[in-house]
Design an enzyme around this catalytic site. Structure first.
Site, PDB file in Angstrom:
ATOM      1  CG  HIS A 154      -5.593  -3.378  -0.361  1.00  0.00           C
ATOM      2  ND1 HIS A 154      -4.952  -2.834  -1.446  1.00  0.00           N
ATOM      3  CD2 HIS A 154      -5.108  -2.718   0.728  1.00  0.00           C
ATOM      4  CE1 HIS A 154      -4.125  -1.875  -1.051  1.00  0.00           C
ATOM      5  NE2 HIS A 154      -4.197  -1.797   0.269  1.00  0.00           N
ATOM      6  CG  ASP A 199      -2.110   0.950   1.026  1.00  0.00           C
ATOM      7  OD1 ASP A 199      -1.987   2.076   1.569  1.00  0.00           O
ATOM      8  OD2 ASP A 199      -3.103   0.638   0.348  1.00  0.00           O
ATOM      9  CE1 TYR A 236      -5.148   7.521   0.550  1.00  0.00           C
ATOM     10  CE2 TYR A 236      -4.637   7.817   2.883  1.00  0.00           C
ATOM     11  CZ  TYR A 236      -5.020   7.002   1.828  1.00  0.00           C
ATOM     12  OH  TYR A 236      -5.253   5.668   2.043  1.00  0.00           O
TER      13      TYR A 236
END
Length: 242
Positions: free
Chosen positions: A213, A57, A158
């Site tokens: 994931h 990730d 982010y």
């Protein structure tokens, strides 16, 4: 770490903004340049000039960028469910650009609703029932994210994505193993296939059937076996140890 410590020195890092590492509040402290430099500093502090680098990730994004900027330091690159940074695109990235509101939404009910859904919901959670996080596991995550500044630190990854990713328009020159959960709810499988366009060395992509994931939780034995096979090919452990 238990799997590979017999033949490698294995180090797991709490990147800035996570765990007990520093939690700077300014989003500028989470530029991708700074995060990549953190990895370089850690490797060198441990007394090495190169390593086999593994990331999942966001850790995978930093690993890609590290291999781009410091190719001489990466013997082999192993990435789990994270596309090459040039391919990063997701609608939820835009939501996290808002100031303070994402923190408010995630912290409702002491963080439990959002975090529990992330790991346990049918769409985004760990895919295999027998591999679900225990109550103690979830409580550990809740505790870490509830510390002052911790949630903002995590979200700042982010908030830097659009300003930092133009730096990623380069190719990776290390051998790359990309492992991908077939049922990833965050990234499309086509993004995994497209990664080969950015590799200037051996590239192996393994799609793990039925895995989410969180493929290292879903299929740890398969993931470990694939990593062992990749590590023992070509450049091996001797070059790593140097």
């Amino acid at each position: 770490m238990r799997e590979f410590k017999s033949e490698f020195r294995v180090v797991a890092v709490d990147m800035r903004g996570y765990g007990e590492s520093d939690l700077p509040l300014s989003s500028d402290s989470y530029s991708f340049d700074s995060l990549v430099t953190d990895v370089k500093d850690i490797v060198e502090y441990l007394g090495y000039n190169r390593c086999c680098l593994v990331g999942h990730d966001w850790g995978g994004t930093i690993a890609w960028l590290f291999a781009i900027h410091y190719p001489e330091m990466v013997t082999k690159l192993i990435v789990l469910n994270s596309p090459h940074p040039s391919l990063l695109k997701s609608s939820h990235f835009f939501f996290y650009q808002l100031p303070r509101f994402p923190e408010l939404m995630f912290s409702i009910n002491d963080f439990k609703v959002a975090l529990k859904a992330l790991f346990t919901s049918r769409s985004t959670g760990i895919g295999r029932k027998g591999r679900l996080l225990t109550a103690e596991d979830l409580e550990a995550y809740l505790y870490a994210l509830s510390q002052p500044g911790a949630l903002t630190g995590a979200l700042n990854y982010y908030r830097n994505v659009f300003s930092s990713l133009p730096l990623s328009q380069n190719h990776v020159r290390s051998p790359v193993l990309l492992l991908w959960g077939e049922r990833d709810a965050f990234f499309e499988q086509e993004m995994a296939e497209a990664c080969r366009l950015y590799i200037r060395n051996h590239f192996r992509l393994n799609i793990i059937s039925g895995a989410s994931h969180w493929l290292q939780q879903d299929q740890p034995d398969i993931v470990n076996t694939l990593i062992w096979t990749f590590l023992k090919e070509g450049e091996g452990r001797k070059s790593y140890r140097n």
